[in-house]
Design an enzyme around this catalytic site. Structure first.
Site, short mmCIF file in Angstrom:
data_model
loop_
_atom_site.label_atom_id
_atom_site.label_comp_id
_atom_site.label_asym_id
_atom_site.label_seq_id
_atom_site.Cartn_x
_atom_site.Cartn_y
_atom_site.Cartn_z
N CYS A 101 0.89 -1.16 0.00
CA CYS A 101 0.00 0.00 0.00
C CYS A 101 0.93 1.20 0.00
O CYS A 101 1.56 1.49 1.02
CB CYS A 101 -0.91 0.03 1.23
SG CYS A 101 -1.81 1.58 1.36
N CYS A 104 -0.47 4.12 2.59
CA CYS A 104 -0.45 4.01 4.06
C CYS A 104 -0.06 2.60 4.45
O CYS A 104 1.08 2.20 4.24
CB CYS A 104 -1.79 4.44 4.66
SG CYS A 104 -3.26 3.76 3.84
N SER A 105 -0.98 1.81 4.99
CA SER A 105 -0.63 0.46 5.44
C SER A 105 -1.79 -0.50 5.24
O SER A 105 -2.00 -1.39 6.05
CB SER A 105 -0.21 0.50 6.90
OG SER A 105 -1.26 1.04 7.68
N CYS A 106 -2.57 -0.31 4.16
CA CYS A 106 -3.68 -1.23 3.88
C CYS A 106 -3.13 -2.65 3.80
O CYS A 106 -2.12 -2.89 3.14
CB CYS A 106 -4.36 -0.87 2.55
SG CYS A 106 -5.14 0.75 2.57
#
Lengths: 196, 96
Positions: A101, A104-106
């Site tokens: 991602c 962000c941090s999906c």
């Protein structure tokens, strides 16, 4: 809530404390709800995803449903998928998949829990999209010529899980034995699954 | 109703609006091919400001050849990157 933090908060830590305190004060949720959610999050581990992968390896009909609609297939075996939707991408002898991602941090947390720190690092997020083979090599993964690398930037409403290629020489293994071979990194796509 | 179908050539808008944008910078202005039409979802650029995000936007999985995204790409010719993009970020390739 008891927090393990240094005495000096950075901007985001201070904001997080302020926003959660406000939401609790305004009654959107309670401190207990927050603790329960954190506990639930910590209970999710990559073993859940590994069981899904192993099932797909031994059950062709399940694998077909998993690739067609990952959310529905996982729910059909009793997994709670929460609000996100699951997309399963299969690595084969022609294509190797890897997920990131960049925004962000999906991450498919329902199947793997909290993402590893490196997955959230700027280094991984910025490099795996433009030099995936170099990044894979740093994880010890060198792909044979003829296999294409397909990066998946999951930035929107779907969460991706890599269905790694089943290693040769595992034909006689049970679903439970196979699940033990499947690592978190192989479901992110920075590693392949090795036969024991 | 989704405007694009699998196989359609599309170009990501070369646009830099302020706010909560889910279209990565590196893919803006690049052209690829629709790999899959996903479902429709409330627009996150609106949701981020507490609005309803309606009407829902079709979401696509768009596949880009890596050597068209990065001129210096050093991997193999067949390497690709799939990015999820909402319809309002896409134009038909060659239509700009």
């Amino acid at each position: 809530m008891i927090r393990n933090e240094s005495s000096v908060l950075d901007h985001y830590q201070a904001m997080e404390l302020a926003v959660s305190a406000l939401l609790i004060e305004k009654g959107y949720f309670t401190e207990e709800d927050m603790v329960a959610e954190i506990n639930a999050m910590e209970k999710r581990t990559p073993e859940i995803g590994a069981a899904v992968v192993a099932r797909a390896w031994v059950d062709a009909e399940f694998k077909e449903r998993l690739i067609e609609d990952g959310t529905a297939a996982c729910e059909s075996i009793g997994l709670d998928m929460g609000p996100t939707r699951l997309m399963v991408v299969e690595s084969t002898n022609e294509v190797h998949n890897v997920i990131v991602c960049t925004l962000c941090s999906c991450f498919p947390r329902m199947l793997m829990g909290i993402p590893p720190d490196w997955y959230k690092s700027e280094n991984y997020r910025s490099r795996v999209v433009r030099e995936p083979r170099a990044v894979l090599k740093e994880f010890g993964t060198v792909l044979p010529d003829g296999i294409s690398v397909r990066v998946h930037d999951n930035t929107a409403d779907m969460r991706y899980l890599v269905l790694p290629r089943r290693p040769d020489g595992t034909e006689g293994m049970s679903q439970e034995e196979l699940a033990k071979l499947v690592t978190r990194n192989s479901m992110i796509g920075v590693a392949i699954v090795e036969a024991p | 109703m989704a405007r694009f179908s699998p196989g359609d050539g599309v170009t990501v808008r070369w646009s830099f609006p302020p706010g909560h944008i889910r279209t990565p910078y590196y893919i803006r202005g690049k052209s690829g091919e629709v790999a899959q039409v996903l479902d429709s979802f409330a627009n996150p650029e609106e949701l981020a400001f507490g609005r309803d995000g309606l009407p829902k936007q079709p979401l696509y999985r768009v596949r880009f050849a890596q050597n068209r995204v990065w001129p210096q790409y050093s991997g193999m010719v067949g390497d690709t990157i799939d990015v999820e993009l909402y319809e309002h970020w896409l134009e038909r390739e060659g239509a700009q």
